[in-house]
Design a protein around this motif. Structure first.
Motif, PDB file in Angstrom:
ATOM      1  N   MET A  66      31.044  28.270  44.303  1.00 37.30           N
ATOM      2  CA  MET A  66      31.787  29.190  45.168  1.00 37.30           C
ATOM      3  C   MET A  66      32.775  28.444  46.049  1.00 37.30           C
ATOM      4  SD  MET A  66      32.035  30.310  48.569  1.00 37.30           S
ATOM      5  CE  MET A  66      30.460  29.874  49.340  1.00 37.30           C
ATOM      6  N   VAL A  67      32.324  27.347  46.657  1.00 37.07           N
ATOM      7  CA  VAL A  67      33.204  26.581  47.547  1.00 37.07           C
ATOM      8  C   VAL A  67      34.382  26.008  46.773  1.00 37.07           C
ATOM      9  CG1 VAL A  67      33.374  24.526  49.002  1.00 37.07           C
ATOM     10  CG2 VAL A  67      31.394  26.036  49.217  1.00 37.07           C
ATOM     11  N   ARG A  68      34.114  25.409  45.641  1.00 35.97           N
ATOM     12  CA  ARG A  68      35.198  24.800  44.861  1.00 35.97           C
ATOM     13  C   ARG A  68      36.156  25.863  44.322  1.00 35.97           C
ATOM     14  NH1 ARG A  68      31.463  20.005  42.097  1.00 35.97           N
ATOM     15  NH2 ARG A  68      31.475  18.684  43.961  1.00 35.97           N
ATOM     16  N   HIS A  69      35.648  27.042  44.069  1.00 37.95           N
ATOM     17  CA  HIS A  69      36.527  28.128  43.639  1.00 37.95           C
ATOM     18  C   HIS A  69      37.433  28.581  44.783  1.00 37.95           C
ATOM     19  CE1 HIS A  69      38.095  31.800  41.989  1.00 37.95           C
ATOM     20  NE2 HIS A  69      37.441  32.536  42.857  1.00 37.95           N
ATOM     21  N   THR A  70      36.883  28.724  45.995  1.00 36.66           N
ATOM     22  CA  THR A  70      37.720  29.175  47.110  1.00 36.66           C
ATOM     23  C   THR A  70      38.727  28.103  47.525  1.00 36.66           C
ATOM     24  OG1 THR A  70      35.963  28.536  48.667  1.00 36.66           O
ATOM     25  CG2 THR A  70      36.105  30.868  48.048  1.00 36.66           C
ATOM     26  N   ILE A  71      38.372  26.830  47.344  1.00 38.40           N
ATOM     27  CA  ILE A  71      39.318  25.750  47.650  1.00 38.40           C
ATOM     28  C   ILE A  71      40.538  25.824  46.737  1.00 38.40           C
ATOM     29  CG2 ILE A  71      39.654  23.234  47.501  1.00 38.40           C
ATOM     30  CD1 ILE A  71      36.791  22.931  48.588  1.00 38.40           C
ATOM     31  N   GLU A  80      35.862  30.566  36.253  1.00 39.51           N
ATOM     32  CA  GLU A  80      34.904  31.044  35.250  1.00 39.51           C
ATOM     33  C   GLU A  80      33.470  30.928  35.753  1.00 39.51           C
ATOM     34  OE1 GLU A  80      33.461  30.025  30.667  1.00 39.51           O
ATOM     35  OE2 GLU A  80      35.391  29.267  31.399  1.00 39.51           O
ATOM     36  N   GLU A  81      33.165  29.797  36.441  1.00 34.65           N
ATOM     37  CA  GLU A  81      31.807  29.617  36.966  1.00 34.65           C
ATOM     38  C   GLU A  81      31.476  30.663  38.017  1.00 34.65           C
ATOM     39  OE1 GLU A  81      29.509  27.283  35.616  1.00 34.65           O
ATOM     40  OE2 GLU A  81      31.179  27.566  34.228  1.00 34.65           O
ATOM     41  N   ASP A  82      32.441  30.937  38.895  1.00 35.26           N
ATOM     42  CA  ASP A  82      32.221  31.930  39.950  1.00 35.26           C
ATOM     43  C   ASP A  82      31.957  33.298  39.335  1.00 35.26           C
ATOM     44  OD1 ASP A  82      32.338  32.431  42.920  1.00 35.26           O
ATOM     45  OD2 ASP A  82      33.897  33.832  42.290  1.00 35.26           O
ATOM     46  N   GLU A  83      32.717  33.654  38.330  1.00 36.60           N
ATOM     47  CA  GLU A  83      32.517  34.943  37.660  1.00 36.60           C
ATOM     48  C   GLU A  83      31.167  34.981  36.947  1.00 36.60           C
ATOM     49  OE1 GLU A  83      35.970  35.182  35.201  1.00 36.60           O
ATOM     50  OE2 GLU A  83      37.245  36.004  36.814  1.00 36.60           O
ATOM     51  N   PHE A  84      30.804  33.864  36.315  1.00 37.85           N
ATOM     52  CA  PHE A  84      29.515  33.790  35.619  1.00 37.85           C
ATOM     53  C   PHE A  84      28.356  33.998  36.595  1.00 37.85           C
ATOM     54  CE2 PHE A  84      25.842  31.118  34.514  1.00 37.85           C
ATOM     55  CZ  PHE A  84      25.478  31.674  33.301  1.00 37.85           C
ATOM     56  N   ILE A  85      28.431  33.350  37.736  1.00 37.88           N
ATOM     57  CA  ILE A  85      27.355  33.451  38.734  1.00 37.88           C
ATOM     58  C   ILE A  85      27.298  34.849  39.330  1.00 37.88           C
ATOM     59  CG2 ILE A  85      26.637  32.620  41.015  1.00 37.88           C
ATOM     60  CD1 ILE A  85      27.771  29.830  40.063  1.00 37.88           C
ATOM     61  N   ASN A  86      28.471  35.434  39.610  1.00 36.31           N
ATOM     62  CA  ASN A  86      28.497  36.786  40.176  1.00 36.31           C
ATOM     63  C   ASN A  86      27.883  37.808  39.227  1.00 36.31           C
ATOM     64  OD1 ASN A  86      29.651  36.108  42.615  1.00 36.31           O
ATOM     65  ND2 ASN A  86      31.739  36.463  41.927  1.00 36.31           N
ATOM     66  N   GLN A  87      27.995  37.553  37.918  1.00 39.88           N
ATOM     67  CA  GLN A  87      27.369  38.434  36.940  1.00 39.88           C
ATOM     68  C   GLN A  87      25.893  38.091  36.735  1.00 39.88           C
ATOM     69  OE1 GLN A  87      28.890  41.188  35.226  1.00 39.88           O
ATOM     70  NE2 GLN A  87      30.224  40.779  36.981  1.00 39.88           N
ATOM     71  N   GLY A  88      25.566  36.800  36.801  1.00 39.51           N
ATOM     72  CA  GLY A  88      24.206  36.363  36.475  1.00 39.51           C
ATOM     73  C   GLY A  88      23.181  36.610  37.561  1.00 39.51           C
ATOM     74  N   TYR A  89      23.564  36.431  38.808  1.00 40.93           N
ATOM     75  CA  TYR A  89      22.591  36.566  39.899  1.00 40.93           C
ATOM     76  C   TYR A  89      21.944  37.951  39.942  1.00 40.93           C
ATOM     77  CZ  TYR A  89      21.487  32.785  43.130  1.00 40.93           C
ATOM     78  OH  TYR A  89      20.919  31.688  43.718  1.00 40.93           O
TER      79      TYR A  89
END
Length: 573
Positions: A66-71, A80-89
């Motif tokens: 999340m941090v690296r995505h907002t940076i 892609e990782e942020d989207e994956f986590i938002n769907q997976g959690y």
């Protein structure tokens, strides 16, 4: 017990591993079976700590992404990782809530309360009661929509003053001494939201309807009760919040009108308009006298002088490079503190733009970080680190007040101007904050309002709580009520914003305490930080010797000292 998985060097060097949500499901299914079959409290206790260790690693990896995505919202990997986590959690929440259910059904609840305090299972109960499997796909869509809002605002590029600016960058011109510059900057800022009004309105409309359905799935009439539960509110109701808003309307709004009349005279205009509000002094506001490296160096000096605890804390933050503060293209227009659970490490994020807000980050967000740092080292469970949201902002806003004696480090000869400016803004913010809260109550109680109707309601609330607000003839979009579109909390964190106003009361109480007995004040403040989430809202206020803002006369008692300071300064002008 939650242990460090590896030595923390710097945030940049942290290794990221994509969370394995399939493995997470299997872990919880096995752990839940063991917890249900537990014959002794020792077995239950072991399950609690194993869950803590596992969820800590999961949270840490999600936080790094999340941090690296907002940076850098343009980085395709972390997008892609942020989207994956938002769907997976959301997909593993049924298994996580099954663990909570097993805890709540355990015959060893008395032993759990004895070791960890009653608040632990109260929070578990609240989490369990606010979840339904029916809401999983809705939560996934909600995450997609809030990400869409963030990406849309982060992609903003405004050509102005010979350069290209994002939303944070253009805001510095709102306090330019030249009124024509302020007018032009405000117009450019409004143009972005006006050009994107249709998409922004559609995003929020869908969010409201999703959240309404979530509330109905929980058996509620609308989203409001669920929104309160998601904020961890156990000790008070929406009626208490409405009573607080009424006090603000009666006690603070009239004083703010006095403030702006004095400000108009001070800066030489006939009447304060929207684009004048942020210019406090005719020759310009106090601005930091150095760049980011200089300001961090001064913050280090301040925290070392303030106390041994804050000195140790700031060294930790700097040594491990747990801050990302420079404004950059593609960087999300926000500011926050988050925790890297595995390392008990806070992380602070902002977008410096050369205004007093840069220094406020080094006090406000660092106040959050200091509280997280202490709670993580004083509470036995990660679940007890995070205080209720209505307490969290006391840490940050009180730290802003504690920084006043050190203003010369950041502002040099304009330090006294900064102190006046900051205190004025602490007061004038409160009416806006309660307007946001009332707006959210209205839109979630009436989910079928159209985007235009919501905008009209926002304008009516501005007239109620901010009767001085005049957008002039140059800004028809904001004049019709479009200002609410710019506030990320309205989209991303429903019912959070009232916390800033409730906690302003606590912060200003600490201001008065610091002026009379700083040692006692600091003891109360560090108690507040160490408590973390181990107590409820009212219990936490009591532990820190703070008043309850809902009580009759609570607002007057909390802000009276600050108002007297401002009145005295205005009278001398």
């Amino acid at each position: 017990m939650n242990k460090e998985k590896a030595e923390l060097t710097t945030f940049e060097n942290l290794r990221y591993t994509r969370p394995d949500f399939k493995a997470a499901k299997a872990f919880y299914e096995t752990l839940n079976a063991r917890l249900k079959a537990a014959k002794t409290y020792g077995e239950v206790r072991e399950c609690i700590f194993q869950e803590e260790e596992f969820s800590s690693t999961l949270n840490t990896q999600a936080t790094i992404a999340m941090v690296r995505h907002t940076i850098d919202t343009t980085d395709p990997f972390y997008l892609e990782e942020d989207e994956f986590i938002n769907q997976g959690y959301p997909e593993i929440m049924p298994q996580m809530q099954a663990f909570n259910a097993a805890l709540l059904e355990s015959k060893f609840k008395g032993e759990i309360d004895k070791e960890f305090g009653a608040q632990f299972l109260k929070a578990v109960r609240l989490s369990f009661d606010s979840f339904s499997e029916k809401n999983v796909p809705l939560m996934q869509e909600e995450n997609e929509l809030t990400s869409r809002y963030q990406k849309l605002t982060a992609a903003c590029k405004i050509s102005f003053d010979g350069g290209e600016h994002n939303l944070y960058g253009i805001l510095k011109y709102f306090s330019d001494p030249d009124r024509e510059v302020r007018i032009a900057a405000a117009k450019k800022y409004a143009e972005f939201f006006e050009e994107n009004e249709k998409e922004l309105g559609e995003i929020f409309d869908r969010l409201v309807k999703i959240r309404h359905q979530m509330g109905e799935n929980m058996g509620f009439e609308n989203f409001v009760p669920l929104g309160y539960m998601q904020q961890g509110r156990l000790d008070y109701t929406k009626e208490d919040v409405a009573a607080f808003r009424k006090q603000v309307l009666e006690e603070i709004v009239p004083f703010c009108e006095e403030i702006y009349k004095a400000q108009a005279k001070r800066i030489g205009v006939d009447k304060i308009r929207f684009y004048d509000e942020q210019l406090i002094f005719s020759d310009g506001n106090a601005v930091p006298i150095g760049d980011r490296a200089y300001l961090v160096e001064q913050a280090s000096k301040m925290y070392h002088e303030l106390s041994d605890e804050t000195g140790e804390f700031i060294e930790y933050m700097i040594d491990h490079q747990l801050m990302d503060l420079d404004n950059k293209p593609g960087k999300a227009a926000t500011g926050y503190m988050t925790m890297l659970s595995d390392y008990k490490a806070p992380f602070v994020y902002s977008c410096f733009n050369g205004t007093t807000g840069d220094v406020d980050v080094l006090t406000h967000e660092m106040g959050h970080a200091f509280a997280g740092y202490l709670a993580a080292r004083n509470q036995p469970l990660q679940a007890l680190w995070s205080e209720p949201t209505d307490v969290a902002e006391i840490h940050s806003m009180a730290m802003e007040q504690f920084a006043y004696p050190y203003a010369e480090l950041f502002f040099g000869e304009k330090a006294e101007q900064y102190r006046f400016q900051h205190l004025q803004e602490a007061i004038t913010f409160v009416p806006f904050g309660v307007a946001v809260d009332e707006f959210q109550h209205i839109v979630y109680e009436r989910p079928n309002l159209t985007p235009d109707e919501r905008t009209a309601i926002w304008r009516s609330l501005e007239k109620k709580y901010m009767p001085w607000r005049d957008y002039g003839e140059d800004n028809p979009f904001f004049a019709k009520g479009g200002w609410w579109y710019h506030k990320p909390h309205i989209f991303q964190y429903p019912f959070y914003y009232i916390n800033y106003t409730l906690t302003t009361m606590g912060a200003l109480e600490f201001k008065k305490k610091a002026a009379t007995d700083f040692s006692a004040c600091w003891r109360d403040y560090t108690t507040l930080c160490r408590v973390g989430g181990s107590l409820g809202y009212l219990e936490t206020l009591k532990a820190a010797n703070l008043a309850v803002p809902f009580e009759e006369g609570g607002v007057r008692r909390a802000v009276g000292y600050a108002l007297d300071i401002l009145r005295e300064k205005i009278a001398k002008e």
